[in-house]
Design a protein around this motif. Structure first.
Motif: not given
Length: 148
Positions: A91-104, A82-89, A75-79
């Motif tokens: 709209h959100y910062s990298e820290d926000d995206i990591r927090e989204i994944f932590k909550e999921m 996902f972030i390295e591809h820039g998906y969602g950035q 999961k950590e590798h996939l996250i």
């Protein structure tokens, strides 16, 4: 005497949980696309179906409760992927995206593994309601803007 044929109707899709879950975001989607030849060759060599690879990818990236054991590193590798591809950035910062994944991931951890079916049903109902709350919380975040 003429026989009438009974027409088989297509099975009805479940009603979307949220209004936007249609079209490209329909939960019950069927994809038809060309798989890269190299990917197919690799899958055949390793005796794994392309569907299994795609399903594992989405299961792990979604941080759900299904097949969680021993997959934290994956999961950590996939996250990171996902972030390295820039998906969602946009709209959100990298820290926000990591927090989204932590909550999921936290929601997936709460699955009652040894629970009886009644408890699992209660968990599933609560989880679905919580996902709606969680989605709205992140969707309404001030930096988030709709694409036009």
């Amino acid at each position: 005497m003429r026989k009438t044929s009974a027409k088989k109707s297509a099975p009805k899709k479940p009603k979307p949980e949220l209004m936007w879950q249609t079209g490209k975001y329909d939960r019950h989607a069927q994809f038809s696309y060309f798989l890269p030849y190299q990917f197919l060759l690799l899958c055949k060599l390793l005796d794994v179906t392309p569907e299994d690879v795609v399903r594992d990818f989405t299961d792990n990236l979604s941080c759900g409760s299904w097949k969680r054991e021993g997959r934290d590193k994956i999961k950590e590798h996939l996250i990171n992927y996902f972030i390295e591809h820039g998906y969602g950035q946009h709209h959100y910062s990298e820290d926000d995206i990591r927090e989204i994944f932590k909550e999921m991931d936290a929601l997936g951890l709460l699955f009652p593994k040894e629970g009886k079916s009644k408890l699992v049903d209660k968990y599933a109902n609560w989880r679905d309601k919580h996902y709606k709350y969680w989605f709205k919380k992140w969707f309404r975040k001030p930096r988030r803007k709709l694409q036009k």
